[in-house]
Design an enzyme around this catalytic site. Structure first.
Site, PDB file in Angstrom:
ATOM      1  N   ILE A 187      62.831   5.871 -16.842  1.00  0.00           N
ATOM      2  CA  ILE A 187      63.666   6.914 -17.439  1.00  0.00           C
ATOM      3  C   ILE A 187      63.198   8.255 -16.877  1.00  0.00           C
ATOM      4  CG2 ILE A 187      64.354   8.054 -19.584  1.00  0.00           C
ATOM      5  CD1 ILE A 187      63.938   5.402 -21.007  1.00  0.00           C
TER       6      ILE A 187
ATOM      7  N   PRO B  12      63.371  12.478 -16.416  1.00  0.00           N
ATOM      8  CA  PRO B  12      63.744  13.724 -17.100  1.00  0.00           C
ATOM      9  C   PRO B  12      64.476  14.678 -16.172  1.00  0.00           C
ATOM     10  CG  PRO B  12      61.479  13.866 -16.388  1.00  0.00           C
ATOM     11  CD  PRO B  12      61.972  12.489 -15.974  1.00  0.00           C
TER      12      PRO B  12
ATOM     13  N   THR C 139      63.774  17.855 -16.029  1.00  0.00           N
ATOM     14  CA  THR C 139      62.848  18.916 -15.632  1.00  0.00           C
ATOM     15  C   THR C 139      62.118  18.615 -14.328  1.00  0.00           C
ATOM     16  OG1 THR C 139      61.278  17.909 -17.185  1.00  0.00           O
ATOM     17  CG2 THR C 139      62.454  19.882 -17.924  1.00  0.00           C
ATOM     18  N   ASN C 140      61.795  17.353 -14.091  1.00  0.00           N
ATOM     19  CA  ASN C 140      61.087  16.948 -12.867  1.00  0.00           C
ATOM     20  C   ASN C 140      61.769  15.720 -12.271  1.00  0.00           C
ATOM     21  OD1 ASN C 140      58.684  18.826 -13.280  1.00  0.00           O
ATOM     22  ND2 ASN C 140      58.540  17.581 -15.125  1.00  0.00           N
TER      23      ASN C 140
ATOM     24  N   CYS D 215      55.113  19.308 -18.805  1.00  0.00           N
ATOM     25  CA  CYS D 215      54.749  19.218 -20.226  1.00  0.00           C
ATOM     26  C   CYS D 215      53.277  19.525 -20.486  1.00  0.00           C
ATOM     27  CB  CYS D 215      55.103  17.850 -20.792  1.00  0.00           C
ATOM     28  SG  CYS D 215      54.363  16.466 -19.901  1.00  0.00           S
TER      29      CYS D 215
ATOM     30  N   GLU E 239      56.711  23.772 -28.582  1.00  0.00           N
ATOM     31  CA  GLU E 239      56.729  23.612 -27.124  1.00  0.00           C
ATOM     32  C   GLU E 239      57.852  24.438 -26.515  1.00  0.00           C
ATOM     33  OE1 GLU E 239      56.366  19.929 -24.012  1.00  0.00           O
ATOM     34  OE2 GLU E 239      58.027  19.845 -25.429  1.00  0.00           O
TER      35      GLU E 239
ATOM     36  N   LEU F 180      52.105  11.140 -18.321  1.00  0.00           N
ATOM     37  CA  LEU F 180      50.805  11.402 -18.934  1.00  0.00           C
ATOM     38  C   LEU F 180      50.787  10.827 -20.349  1.00  0.00           C
ATOM     39  CD1 LEU F 180      50.414  15.169 -17.862  1.00  0.00           C
ATOM     40  CD2 LEU F 180      50.002  13.095 -16.502  1.00  0.00           C
TER      41      LEU F 180
END
Length: 501
Positions: free
Chosen positions: A122, A124, A126-127, A258, A348, A426
């Site tokens: 999966i 994201p 963002t990256n 993150c 966050e 991570l």
């Protein structure tokens, strides 16, 4: 008719999406069964070609990602694409993931690596390209196939990265369709891929809802939770260096990793020095009114990040919030007096905004760090700047699995500036609802088969075990029938005498 045609089109799209998902899962499973027979030399040849392709296309993929999502900076995404390929390869090349990987001569246990099977990745928004490259390489290193579910807002660049990795792998000898990607993403397709029989394990990098869905799919999953990294500048710290690291980290790809810092904590004895240093290096401290405007812009539906402000520069955020900042401002800082409801910058923020806290001493910094971590980042990472080694150990007691000392948190967490494994997944451990606390590597994607020789003789004790005692005597402690009758007769005689009395 227009509404009806639209409904039919959506229905057709959903059907096509589901069919595509089933097809790439079946193809991936067949390809992985072939890859499982490959030697270490064949696998290394394939990975080298994938790394070469990633290097050659690092720039174009970075440009595609920024153009499609609007998140981050091209130059930093180029670095991430190269880090996810070349740097990763250098780290994993010595890893033994095929055949005998451990032979314990003393205990006579031999461990043999077996692939997990077909993985689901999966990705994201963002990256997108770097995570796709990274997951493709660690999958192949462990002789697994992988199929990707891209974020809809990063579909084109994720699909391009996946196809690039698959083509490079196949060109070097891998089976066709060893790396697949959904081209018609939908929630139904993602759910289908999560639960289909072909997929053996899920590697989820994304929002909390998606990670929770992966863990509830009924099969092994490696998921990562959000980060809400506190950065404590302790009184012995090199202030100039600490501020430089924090700004370098928070502006790296405009805060989309993150592991980036979310709040800065300073002791009141050095508050003025730290604030002055931030200003010198491009930090802007917002007034309470300006902080309120920015916070209102950053969040929607409570504490969910406004996607339009993810990975944006300080200038873009200020302009959209209607505040004026000095030219050259790199990060925006807003003072906060607490954590949770009423203190929006305690959550966050995957962009160039930091919360700022002042505490009396390191004990209060400890307490505040725990509150911030429990506010959406437990298990992930914590940053501390100090010249006192004992202080770093004290902060190791906090509920995180990466304590990053005197380094930029974004780069430190993923292993770019530290000795941690290079990774874009991570783990947050059980504290963060994750199956691992590690930076995920190919070693997390293998099964270990064990050959164990007998080294202890347990047969000598079997004759005295209860199961071996049946009607036969059990050694010197056995009681004969005659002895039993004598005891019975003695009891009967005793009872008779009592009756006479």
């Amino acid at each position: 008719m227009k509404g009806r045609n639209s409904t039919l089109e959506n229905f057709d799209y959903d059907l096509q999406s589901l069919q595509e998902t089933r097809t790439i899962a079946r193809q991936g499973k067949l390809a992985q069964a072939q890859l499982a027979k490959f030697s270490a030399e064949q696998i290394d040849q394939i990975i080298r070609n994938m790394v070469k392709a990633a290097e050659e296309n690092a720039v174009s993929l970075a440009q595609m990602a920024v153009e499609e999502t609007g998140f981050g900076k091209v130059e930093d995404k180029i670095f991430k694409n190269r880090f996810a390929s070349t740097e990763l390869y250098d780290f994993i090349k010595p890893m033994q993931t095929i055949g005998v990987i451990n032979d314990d001569k003393v205990n006579k246990v031999m461990e043999i690596a077996e692939p997990v099977g077909l993985l689901m990745g999966i990705i994201p928004s963002t990256n997108p390209t770097s995570t796709t490259i990274y997951k493709s390489i660690i999958a192949i290193k462990s002789r697994n196939g992988i199929v990707f579910s891209p974020h809809p807002s990063a579909l084109k660049c994720t699909l391009a990265a996946a196809r690039l990795m698959n083509d490079a792998a196949v060109a070097a000898g891998a089976p066709a369709n060893i790396i697949g990607c959904i081209s018609k993403p939908s929630m139904q397709a993602t759910n289908e891929l999560m639960k289909c029989d072909e997929v053996a394990m899920i590697i989820a990098t994304g929002g909390s809802a998606m990670v929770k869905a992966a863990y509830s799919a009924g099969k092994p999953a490696l998921g990562v939770g959000p980060g809400n990294v506190p950065a404590f500048i302790e009184r012995t710290a090199d202030i100039r260096k600490a501020v430089k690291n924090i700004i370098a980290s928070k502006t790296f790809d405009n805060g989309t990793i993150c592991a980036s810092e979310q709040s800065v904590i300073v002791e009141e004895s050095m508050r003025s020095q730290v604030m002055d240093e931030f200003r010198r290096q491009g930090g802007y401290f917002m007034s309470p009114e300006e902080t309120g405007k920015v916070a209102k812009l950053l969040f929607v539906r409570g504490h969910a990040m406004n996607a339009k402000m993810v990975g944006r520069s300080a200038a873009v955020i200020a302009e959209n919030a209607g505040i004026t900042i000095p030219s050259g401002t790199k990060v925006l800082l807003g003072e906060q007096q607490g954590v949770g409801e009423g203190y929006p910058l305690s959550y966050e923020k995957l962009t160039t905004v930091l919360g700022f806290y002042t505490v009396k001493d390191w004990q209060e910094a400890c307490d505040l760090s725990i509150k911030l971590l429990n506010n959406g980042g437990v298990g992930h990472s914590l940053s501390i700047h100090t010249e006192n080694p004992e202080m770093a150990v004290r902060f190791a007691e906090k509920p995180v699995f990466r304590i990053l000392v005197n380094t930029a948190s974004s780069q430190g967490g993923v292993g770019a500036s530290t000795g941690l494994a290079p990774a874009f997944t991570l783990g947050c451990g059980t504290w963060g609802g994750s199956a691992t606390s590690d930076n995920v590597t190919p070693m997390h994607l293998i099964n270990k088969k064990r050959i164990a020789y007998g080294i202890k003789d347990v047969t000598e004790n079997q004759s005295s075990s209860p199961a071996a005692c049946g009607a036969q005597s059990c050694g010197s402690s056995a009681v004969s029938d005659e002895q039993i009758m004598n005891v019975v007769n003695e009891v009967i005689n005793l009872l008779k005498k009592r009756g006479d009395n």
